[in-house]
Enzyme design. Structure first.
Site, short mmCIF file in Angstrom:
data_model
loop_
_atom_site.label_atom_id
_atom_site.label_comp_id
_atom_site.label_asym_id
_atom_site.label_seq_id
_atom_site.Cartn_x
_atom_site.Cartn_y
_atom_site.Cartn_z
N GLU A 3 10.29 16.46 14.21
CA GLU A 3 10.25 16.77 13.57
C GLU A 3 10.02 17.25 12.09
OE1 GLU A 3 9.23 12.31 11.12
OE2 GLU A 3 11.17 12.83 10.04
N CYS A 40 13.76 11.56 5.74
CA CYS A 40 13.77 11.41 7.68
C CYS A 40 14.92 10.89 7.95
CB CYS A 40 13.45 9.59 7.70
SG CYS A 40 13.77 8.79 6.17
N GLU A 72 10.01 1.70 10.53
CA GLU A 72 11.09 2.93 10.26
C GLU A 72 10.51 4.70 9.92
OE1 GLU A 72 13.82 1.35 8.95
OE2 GLU A 72 13.63 -0.37 8.97
N LYS A 88 0.69 -1.01 -0.03
CA LYS A 88 0.22 -0.27 0.18
C LYS A 88 0.32 1.60 0.05
CE LYS A 88 -1.20 3.13 3.62
NZ LYS A 88 -1.76 3.93 2.13
#
Ligand SMILES: NC(=O)c1ccc[n+]([C@@H]2O[C@H](COP(=O)([O-])OP(=O)(O)OC[C@H]3O[C@@H](n4cnc5c(N)ncnc54)[C@H](O)[C@@H]3O)[C@@H](O)[C@H]2O)c1
Length: 481
Positions: A382, A282, A249, A174
């Site tokens: 973040e 990331c 992750e 997905k």
């Protein structure tokens, strides 16, 4: 407008059963460029059923069969690489040089690297020379749900679909609903390469729909997820009732520790790295920590980098950065920039609003905040946009403490010409990856995080092991039997 509503299930392109239309937006113009379908539970079920029925035969396929397929996939990927680059540019706004460069290069590197791992991986061996009848087998875990984000779409998909296939698992991918176009080409490549029906399936959808169905599904044995820490936590909870393996992750907030003896271009290279891909990486080095004697000069240099970096259309060639992926990311980043100003950080470049020359599109100014402190929101969270935070440090211990003062632990960076210190600091940093003096990780090295950056490792033999069960057999007869 591209019609991309079909799913790839059981080796066929099929219409959604209970899908809902959704537009994919060009983030530079805000115009729709494609229509996909967000699948429903019936679509997720159909894909899982196809993967489940393909598992018994695929799980016992030979190394040679799987290698043959990966080689074929590599050849077709190379042939279609520029189409993949166009898809990445259109779906998430990476400038064309970047998508023809690193975005698609990473995919090719991963295919090559997994071919090497598969050639050499030991799927069964004796426990020890003195216990030859204790045999350890590595077996595919089963049906895998692979859920990926939009920021490096090819990289993230291929780090999952390839080891799943190479280890004998079957899978349902997905991809992100924000960036689903390159995934559809990957499915076409697998189809052309002759991947057997059901071994790889693709269903588009969002987290609340297909995402939730897959992660709770009783016939899914493993979820491999890349994305936000928020979604990673939700997925883990959703998967708990069926005790499936969940490999995560997640987000990051990389520190870049620049000692006074670092090479001359360390600051400039670090700032560019933070802004690359419009800050949507990331492992971006978003917290620049600079030894005090070099700090003022570093602020000037980072500011110059931000001011000289142009922000332009993704379809144009050049080293500029493109827009961020969508309106909600744009708003989120603008909000962080406002918070940075309110909390008293020193804005030396960029700031709120679009860059000059853009009155539409999700373009963000490369932004530098100097004189930050560890309690500021922009240092803790973040941002996922082209925003660099900078702060000075006095001692090595302080630098390590600042770098580790975060719930994240994905990648950190060290710039120094003192090798002994570099190694010492690398050991002290609580992150899955540490890069000294911008040395690039080799293909096949493990990628993943400590703490709230995740619990998995992708790439190389580590990436293989995520998809394998370990079976301990006693009384094993020698292989000549
Ligand atoms: N550690 C890494 O390897 C890595 C790599 C790239 C990006 N990221 C992280 O990804 C994030 C950006 O990507 P994003 O905005 O697409 O992340 P996201 O978490 O919003 O979405 C990622 C994927 O998860 C799906 N999803 C969302 N909620 C879900 C749920 N509850 N159940 C199942 N699926 C769900 C989405 O549809 C999408 O496919 C950043 O935090 C970034 O740091 C991590």
């Amino acid at each position: 407008m591209i019609d991309a509503r079909k799913f790839f299930i059981g080796g066929k392109w099929v219409d959604p059963i209970n899908g809902t239309d959704r537009h994919v937006i060009d983030s530079a113009t805000e115009d729709p460029i494609a229509t996909i379908s967000l699948g429903g539970s019936a679509d997720a079920d159909a894909a899982v059923a196809a993967a489940k029925s393909a598992f018994p035969s695929w799980s016992v396929s030979t190394r040679e069969e799987r290698l043959g397929l990966l080689e074929e996939i590599l050849a077709i990927y190379r042939r279609r690489r520029s189409e993949l680059a166009d898809a990445v540019t259109n779906e998430m706004g990476a400038p064309t040089d970047l998508s023809n460069g690193l975005h698609t290069a990473l995919g090719e590197i991963h295919i090559e690297a997994f071919i090497e791992v598969l050639k050499n991986f030991d799927f069964g061996h004796a426990l020890r020379p003195d216990r030859r009848r204790d045999h350890i087998l590595y077996e595919p875990i089963g049906v895998c749900a692979l859920i990926t984000p939009w920021n490096w779409p090819l990289n993230q998909m291929l780090l999952k679909v390839l080891p799943a296939m190479a280890t004998g698992c079957t899978s349902v991918l997905k991809p992100s609903e924000e960036a689903p176009l390159s995934a559809l080409i990957i499915a076409e490549i697998f189809d052309e390469a002759g991947v057997p029906a059901g071994v790889f399936n693709l269903v588009n959808g969002d987290g609340a729909g297909v995402g939730n169905c897959l992660t709770a599904h009783p016939d899914v044995d493993l979820v491999s997820f890349t994305g936000s820490t928020r979604a990673g936590v939700a997925i883990t909870k959703n998967a708990a009732d069926t005790v499936k393996r969940v490999s995560l992750e997640l987000g990051g907030k990389g520190a870049n520790i620049i000692f006074a003896d670092a090479v001359e271009n360390a600051v400039k290279a670090g700032a560019r790295r933070c802004f690359n891909n419009s800050g949507q990486t990331c492992i971006a080095p978003t917290r620049m920590l600079v030894e005090r004697s070099r700090y003022d000069q570093a602020v000037k240099e980072a500011t110059e980098v931000a001011e000289s970096l142009s922000v332009d259309l993704p379809q144009k060639s050049g080293a500029h950065i493109g827009p961020v992926v969508n309106a909600s990311q744009f708003d989120r980043i603008q909000n962080y920039i406002d918070i940075g100003i309110q909390e008293g950080a020193n804005l030396t470049a960029g700031g709120p609003g679009r860059p000059d020359g853009h009155n539409r599109g999700y373009f963000v100014k490369p932004t530098v905040f100097a004189d930050c402190t560890t309690d500021m929101t922009i240092v803790k969270e973040e941002i996922f946009g082209p925003v660099l935070t900078m702060m000075p440090f006095d001692t090595e211990e302080d630098a390590i403490a600042f770098a580790n003062d975060t719930p994240f632990g994905l990648a950190n960076y060290i710039q120094t010409s003192d090798g002994v210190r570099a190694n010492r600091v690398a050991r002290a940093l609580r992150s899955g990856m540490v890069e000294i003096n911008n040395e690039v990780r080799a293909p096949g090295s493990p990628f993943g995080g400590y703490k709230q950056s995740g619990n998995g490792r992708e790439g190389g033999t580590w990436g293989f092991e995520e998809f394998l069960e370990v079976k301990s057999v006693t009384g094993w007869f020698s292989d000549e039997v």
